[in-house]
Each structure stands twice: as C-alpha cells, then as structure tokens.
Design a protein around this motif. Structure first.
Motif, PDB file in Angstrom:
ATOM      1  N   SER A  29      10.783 -12.580  -9.030  1.00 49.95           N
ATOM      2  CA  SER A  29       9.411 -12.984  -8.684  1.00 49.95           C
ATOM      3  C   SER A  29       9.322 -13.392  -7.220  1.00 49.95           C
ATOM      4  CB  SER A  29       8.958 -14.176  -9.541  1.00 49.95           C
ATOM      5  OG  SER A  29       9.217 -13.922 -10.889  1.00 49.95           O
ATOM      6  N   GLU A  39       9.395 -10.231  -5.168  1.00 53.06           N
ATOM      7  CA  GLU A  39       8.101  -9.526  -5.230  1.00 53.06           C
ATOM      8  C   GLU A  39       7.067 -10.232  -4.362  1.00 53.06           C
ATOM      9  OE1 GLU A  39       7.341  -9.312  -9.407  1.00 53.06           O
ATOM     10  OE2 GLU A  39       8.640  -7.552  -9.678  1.00 53.06           O
ATOM     11  N   HIS A  40       7.095 -11.550  -4.389  1.00 53.59           N
ATOM     12  CA  HIS A  40       6.120 -12.308  -3.586  1.00 53.59           C
ATOM     13  C   HIS A  40       6.322 -12.079  -2.087  1.00 53.59           C
ATOM     14  CE1 HIS A  40       3.337 -15.485  -2.480  1.00 53.59           C
ATOM     15  NE2 HIS A  40       4.256 -15.953  -1.662  1.00 53.59           N
ATOM     16  N   ARG A  78       7.805  -9.731  -0.515  1.00 56.58           N
ATOM     17  CA  ARG A  78       7.611  -8.346  -0.087  1.00 56.58           C
ATOM     18  C   ARG A  78       6.177  -8.089   0.384  1.00 56.58           C
ATOM     19  NH1 ARG A  78      11.181  -4.046  -1.252  1.00 56.58           N
ATOM     20  NH2 ARG A  78      13.200  -4.853  -1.921  1.00 56.58           N
ATOM     21  N   LYS A  79       5.247  -8.832  -0.174  1.00 54.73           N
ATOM     22  CA  LYS A  79       3.850  -8.675   0.279  1.00 54.73           C
ATOM     23  C   LYS A  79       3.705  -9.070   1.741  1.00 54.73           C
ATOM     24  CE  LYS A  79       2.316 -10.213  -4.251  1.00 54.73           C
ATOM     25  NZ  LYS A  79       2.018 -11.515  -4.862  1.00 54.73           N
ATOM     26  N   PHE A  80       4.644  -9.846   2.228  1.00 55.22           N
ATOM     27  CA  PHE A  80       4.588 -10.302   3.623  1.00 55.22           C
ATOM     28  C   PHE A  80       5.686  -9.652   4.472  1.00 55.22           C
ATOM     29  CE2 PHE A  80       2.806 -13.442   0.791  1.00 55.22           C
ATOM     30  CZ  PHE A  80       1.580 -13.711   1.388  1.00 55.22           C
ATOM     31  N   GLU A  81       6.175  -8.497   3.999  1.00 57.94           N
ATOM     32  CA  GLU A  81       7.154  -7.705   4.757  1.00 57.94           C
ATOM     33  C   GLU A  81       8.538  -8.342   4.845  1.00 57.94           C
ATOM     34  OE1 GLU A  81       6.692  -4.493   5.880  1.00 57.94           O
ATOM     35  OE2 GLU A  81       4.850  -4.671   4.728  1.00 57.94           O
ATOM     36  N   LYS A  95      11.726  -6.739   5.359  1.00 54.26           N
ATOM     37  CA  LYS A  95      11.659  -5.664   4.354  1.00 54.26           C
ATOM     38  C   LYS A  95      12.000  -4.344   5.028  1.00 54.26           C
ATOM     39  CE  LYS A  95       7.910  -3.608   2.340  1.00 54.26           C
ATOM     40  NZ  LYS A  95       6.609  -3.646   1.627  1.00 54.26           N
TER      41      LYS A  95
END
Lengths: 476, 476
Positions: free
Chosen positions: A122, A125-126, A128-131, A221
């Motif tokens: 989790s 995944e979180h 990754r939204k911010f690279e 990322k």
C-alpha cells in the motif's frame, strides 16, 4: 527459555479497556492468524491481544507491562518465517494493524513518514502516484508491514539496487519498554550528530521496544523496466553473467534472481503457473533493469544479451516486454516459498554466504542428509533439498522439504548447517531474522565479544526483559 | 568538562615501549600537527602519542589505559573540523597512521577490508585498478583516513548517488575501551542476525572505542563521467534544476553541488584559481553524472540541458568533457573551505536542513549579525557570511568569516543558530560531527529521551570514560 514474567490478568484487560485501548481476550487461545505463523511452523499460545491506535496507546501499554512485568510480543503483518512474532506462552500480543496512517510525504525530498502498521504494498502504491517507490520489496508485500520490515531488517529483492534499510531508514519512532517515546523520526539524509541509536532497532525483532513509525528515503520511480529470464546449465555461469551484468547493465540493474530446476518444478506443480521458459534448465535466472530512458535501457539490455550469446553462456532466453507478463514472471518468482510449503514440511534456511560457497553448501547438505539416511535413499523422509537466491547480495534461501517438522531431519541439519555456514564466514540469518529459534546458532557466525555486547545492549534497553523474551539474542 | 582521569607518566611510556609500541613523548607539548586541527581553530595540549602497528597493540594500549584511567584521543588524518581529534588536556594521543594495510579485496563481490589508517584517496586509487571505487569521497581525501571517515560518519560529495556509510560499511573491527576486540568485520551484504552493533561506532568520534579496520561495499567504477557547471540567479532555480536532474538524468546523477557568489570569489582570490564560468553569478551549480555507457550518458545530459534552456533556468553553462578539466573544476570546488580559512577566522557550521529552509537560514544569519552590529555596518567584525552545499542530501556548510575566533561573533551565533536549525527540524551536525564543541547544542535537534539513550550507551560501552572524554555527547 521461559520468561519469569507473569501472564495477563482480567485486571490488566480492564486497565487497557479503561484507557480506550482495543483489547481482545479469549479464555482459549486466540484464533485467527495471531497464533500461527505464515509457514505454519511456529505456533503461539497467546490469549490476549491489544490493537493500539496511536503511539500514546503503545506507550500506555508498555508502561503498564513494564511496571507489571508482563511480556509483550509485537506483531505486524505476521509474515515472518522465523517465529519472531509468535507468543511462546502467556505473552501479550501487541498488533500494529491499526497504526496504519501515512504521516507525511515530502514530494520534493522524497521522504515518507509512515506508521508501523502500513502494508508495504500500500505504501508503494501510494508513493508511486508521486513518482517514487519504496526502496524495499519482497514476496510478502501484500501482507507485511513496514514496521515489521524494519524490525526484521528485511533485505528483499532489490537490495542490489537500493541497498540496506540501515541506509534507507532515516528515522524511527520507537516506544521503549518503559513506555518512553524515543523520537528519532528525522527526515534528513545526512546526520552526524551523536550515536545513531535508531540503527539498533533495525533488525531487533521487537526485543528492544516497539517501532511505531518509520521515516524512509524513497527512490525515484523508474521510467522504464526491462526483464529477461535466462536458462543456464550451471552455477558458475550465473556468476559470470552477474559480472557481465554489472559491466554492461551497470547502474540500471535492479534485480538478479536465480532458482534451480526443482524450485521451478514445484511452482508449476503446486501453484499451477506456467514455467517462464519452455525448456528444462538446471537454473533459471531473472534479471530486471530499471532506468530513466527506455530506449537506452533496452539498448543496454540488447548489448548485454549479445555478449552472453557470444560467450555461449545461455541456453534459452526470454525478453519480457509487456508489463503484464513481467508481473506474471515476478508472481512466479514470489510463489517459490508457498510452493515449497505446499509440497511438504518446509525446513527453511536463510543464509548470507559468499557466492563461491553457495552451490557447495547445497551439495554439502544433500550429501550430509544422504549420509544420515534421510535423503536419496530407500527410507528417505526428505523429499527435496533446494535453493534459490538473490545474486549480488550474498543471500540464499535453502529449503529442506520433509515428511515432518523437527525430528530426525532437524537433528541432522542443526546445528550442523549453521556450523558449516559459520565456518565459511556466512551469516545464519540474512533477511528473515533470528526469531524464536536461531539465536542459539548465532555464535557460529558472531564472535563471543560481539554476542556479549548484544546481550548487554538488551539488558540496558529492556532491563525487565519484557520485549519478546526468550527469542533473538536471548537464546545466544 | 574536565576528565578525572590521570595523565601519562614515565611508567606508562616505559610500559608501551616495553610492549614494542612506538611511543613519542615530549616534555613540552607535541609538535607537528598533533595538537593543531586542520582549520587552526582547535588546539590540543598532549605530550604523548602512540603509533600502534596492529590491532593487538591497540588492545594493549587501551587495556592499560582503562586499568590506569588514562584518557585516550584517537587521531586519524587529523582533517576533522570539529576538534574531535584534539587532546584537550593530558590525554594520550593514539594515531592510526601506521595501521595502513589493505587486508583484503574481493574482486568478485567488491568488498574491501582495510585498516583504519589507510588514506581515503590511496584506497580509491587502489580499488580503481580492479574496476571499483570507494563510495565515499570528500575534499580532504588526500589526508583523511578511512577510520576517521567512519568515526565521523563522513557523508561527502556523492552521498546522493552512493548513500550513507551506515549502508556501505559492512563490518568493523573495533577495540573496546577495556582492550577487548569487537570483531564484526563481516563482508556480507545482507545480514539480519542480532543487533547491528557496528552502527554505533559509525559517527561515534572515538568515544566508544578505536575503529581499527573497516569492511566496505565498493561501488563499480563508472565507465564514463560527465560534468557541467551552471550559473544561476537564485536558489529556487537550483531546486527546480535538481527536480529536473532527478527526472532526466535519473540513475546517473552522482553529484549536485552549489556555491554562492562570494564562495566563488574567495577561491579565485585566495587560491588563485580561475572561476569555472566567465560571468558573475549569484550561484554556481556543479552537476556530475557517472554511467556505464558514455554515449547514453552524454545524450541524457544533452536532453537535460535542453530542458533547462527551454525553461530558461540557466544564464551560462559550461559542459566539461576533458578529464583534466573536470579535475580542475573539482579542485576549485574542493578549495572552498581552504579559501575561506585564508580569508579570515572561519566559524564553520555544518548543518542538515530541509532544502526549503537553506537560503532562509543564510538570510537569517546575516540579519541576526547585522542586528548585533557585527555585519554590514560600520564596526563590523564579520567580513563574510557564505554558504555552499550538496543538493539532495540536505547538507549545507555555512561560514562566518570574522576578524577573530570566538568573542562577540561566537556569542551572537551560538546557541542562536543551533536553536534556529533545531526549530526548523535540521541537525546541528551533518557530516563533520559534534567534536569538542557541538555536543552542548545537541538537544536543540534531538529529544531528551534520545540524548539520554546516547549517554546510557556511552556509559555502557566506556564505563571509565577514557575514550575522548568531555567531547561529543558528553557535553550534551
């Protein structure tokens, strides 16, 4: 080693409840997964579990337990394989399940502050939204929690690229056994002011306090990922391939895994997945690269594979370009432990050992078990001896699959295998930790002065021996 | 804080000599650099120095000193800037100069085992022959020793790429204050067996024992290097450029340095070097990349610079392709501290601070000194207030150049600046250590529980307080 501390009483339960702490008690043993470890090898006997929601509640619990001499076993995702999170007798279980808030994410510096109960996947995944990505990744990511990762010093699949938690953890919040909060939840990369106390809790397996929050340096990322699976005939070829990968893939290598033939067969047989290669090979090798420009990364991969072919190092190769297929290959790899578990009673070993000794160890184990009439003979109770591992970080996982746990197999294997590993300058635990059982073998790979210093640190920080007693270095 | 331990007597000197230990004693104070630190700020008063040649000799020395309550100050290259290696009164100096053997280099795994007295640059030159580099690099590399780097937790110029010594140091050999040898000189990358005791000695500045040997995970030698120097008008542009570098240069970024206008002028003026750019800029930025394929790396650099130009972020840029010229630019950068030192009495600060507060700190210091009528006014005794730093690892170096050491400047600056940094969640020491002076400011950035835990660790490991007494956390 039985603790002299007392068990939990109704008065303790009432105290926790009156402090607003979620406490569950059973007159029998607790059900669910609380008393059974992931591989169904270790079993606990706890009747009481608390689910604190805050650092302050953890402090209330430990302070009370320290004053009352109640032993405490901390549990995260309970995905450990060494029994470290199992109550051995009447200890109180402390679950971090409900401490799962992300406290901060600095998108400029790439530093995440998360509570210990956050599930690894989790978190990944979180961010990754911010690279960003979380720099540790392992098979149990859907279940394991970041506090447990830190407490067991989990190395995982991409250590080669992203390094150790001792480097990536920038700070910790820890509740000490007496309830004091040790706030070292810093978010700075460089810091040379005083002893780096937080390091002691990385790999302490809950024996020095409860890690309640973690500050992590994230990695950027990747903009592109490449994956290749190779079939190889012998272990020496894997080593040569690794040297070439370091030369030709350089800074983009992010994982380099191998598993031997039998591991592959077990995943196919017990998990029902297709083998990633079509032919049968003595060894499978998975190489992943991650970079910032796909065109460059694929070109490097092409040059690398051409060199392997020129040196006639590979039998079969499969370049995986589709992200969904990449996921399937990783899923295949991640089912290795499960497949072994389903195939029989798995005695699992997790060693660090110089690469040159790794294959030698497998052969030595097979010969040793055969000599003891346990393997490759008429009355064999050992079905399989296998290994797989992470090349470049010295870590191999060795499995002995038998008809039963313990018994003659364990007697033949232990302490013999730990002595063998110690004599070859390896470590008796690379990333799973010492847990309930392995502390007794610590002296095969660590000097007496070092072990004694560890014990002195335990006495200093947990003088009443309430934190996970009888495990880890207590058994050394 | 005066130690109650006694000084060295003739009988002690005779004892060391009889044990075959090279000991030098002077009825006056020792000459040479032994009693003067690199920046000529701290001065020691030691009369006796020992030069052990082996771990066993270090053990003999410490055992005797512990029994006799003689205080010991360990000295490596004596390039520290915080006074940590200066004897404050009658302590015995222990130099590691003669422990300079490379014990092992595993060319397959890339692990180096070297004695503490090895000069950083010599180690790097040695391992480069085998296609590796030492993952720490700093301005003092010609003089500093690896044991001192570890003991001060030196971060250096390429932390951004290669990370922390807490991750790169795989093992240490340490002689404990009582003379016992703590052998944790492991060469394994993953190890999760017990508390990671060696971590305590990384950054302990000789207060817990003597680091006699270091096991280091090396990094692969880059196949190509790129360098660019950029002129920029403001600090915000540097931050934006860093974000773009992380995106477009990705895994090949290996250094990202900045220095402001006045720093550049001082190096030109006092060291006689030419400025790396032709025009005057508020900030100079140096970006280095290192990769495994030059063609790819230069292409990435080109894409990055094109983006900077498209966003109008740079005034002047100079791409340096010639290795000799690259060396000159790095030499210019490495002379920054020396140039400041020559320009006056340098009060040097070494902070970790979130990037968003760094420029604010410089402005606050200038305003504060001006308010105290010390800077930018008629009676000013402060000539310059400057900063430079390593972008991406939170570390800045702040210099206040005055007509004198101590005095009104120090009174105005301290503890004020440490409070300011603590209030902005920074650290009072990023890579220079606490040394003789800064321990007293530790509580501005570390919580009381943490400081008290540090002090308890010191008491546990050095109960007679013989190791570098009165410094580091002893002053906290």
């Amino acid at each position: 080693m039985a603790s002299t501390n007392r068990g939990v009483t109704q008065a303790d339960i009432d105290y926790f409840a009156s402090a607003g702490i979620n406490v569950v008690h059973s007159n029998e043993q607790l059900g669910g997964t609380y008393n059974t470890d992931y591989f169904n090898k270790y079993h606990g006997a706890s009747q009481t579990i608390v689910f604190p929601k805050s650092t302050s509640q953890v402090s209330t619990i430990l302070s009370h337990c320290n004053d009352s001499r109640i032993s405490v076993v901390t549990q995260g995702g309970n995905s450990g394989t060494a029994g470290g999170a199992m109550a051995q007798q009447h200890e109180l279980l402390l679950s971090l399940r409900d401490m799962d808030r992300i406290r901060d994410l600095d998108v400029i510096s790439g530093v995440l502050v998360a509570e210990a109960g956050c599930i690894l996947e989790s978190l990944d995944e979180h961010v990754r939204k911010f690279e960003y990505i979380v720099p540790v990744d392992l098979g149990a990511k859907k279940r394991c929690m970041i506090g447990g990762n830190v407490s067991t010093n989990a190395g995982g699949l991409r250590y080669l690229r992203y390094g150790s938690l001792h480097g990536n953890v920038l700070g910790l919040e820890v509740v000490l056994p007496d309830g004091q909060v040790l706030d070292s939840l810093f978010t700075l990369k460089k810091d040379a002011s005083g002893y780096d106390v937080k390091q002691l809790f990385i790999g302490a397996e809950g024996t020095l306090g409860v890690v309640t929050a973690v500050s992590l340096a994230l990695a950027p990322k990747p903009q592109s990922e490449q994956l290749v699976v190779l079939g190889m005939d012998d272990f020496v070829t894997i080593q040569r391939t690794f040297v070439l990968a370091r030369q030709l893939l350089g800074e983009i290598v992010s994982a380099f895994e191998f598993w031997e033939r039998r591991c592959n067969e077990l995943v196919v047989q017990y998990e029902g997945y297709s083998s990633p290669l079509s032919a049968t090979h003595e060894f499978h090798v998975l190489i992943e690269t991650r970079g910032s420009l796909a065109r460059h990364d694929w070109e490097k991969m092409g040059l690398f594979l051409a060199r392997l072919r020129a040196e006639q190092l590979i039998g079969e190769s499969r370049v995986v370009r589709d992200p969904a297929e990449m996921g399937q290959v990783w899923l295949f790899r991640s089912q290795m432990a499960n497949a072994h578990m389903k195939s029989g009673c798995m005695h699992v070993y997790d060693f660090s050992l110089a690469s040159k000794h790794q294959h030698e160890l497998l052969r030595a184990v097979k010969a040793h078990l055969h000599k003891h009439r346990l393997y490759a003979c008429e009355q064999a109770v050992v079905r399989d001896v296998t290994f797989f591992g992470h090349v470049g970080d010295d870590n191999i996982h060795l499995q002995v699959i038998a008809d039963e746990f313990g018994g003659a197999v364990e007697e033949a294997m232990e302490p013999w295998v730990y002595q063998w590993v110690g004599a070859h300058k390896g470590s008796v635990a690379a990333e799973h930790g010492l847990g309930a059982h392995k502390g007794q073998f610590l002296r095969y790979s660590k000097s007496p002065v070092l072990v004694d210093t560890m014990k002195a640190l335990k006495r200093l920080l947990d003088p009443n021996d309430i934190m996970n007693p009888g495990k880890h270095v207590a058994r050394a």
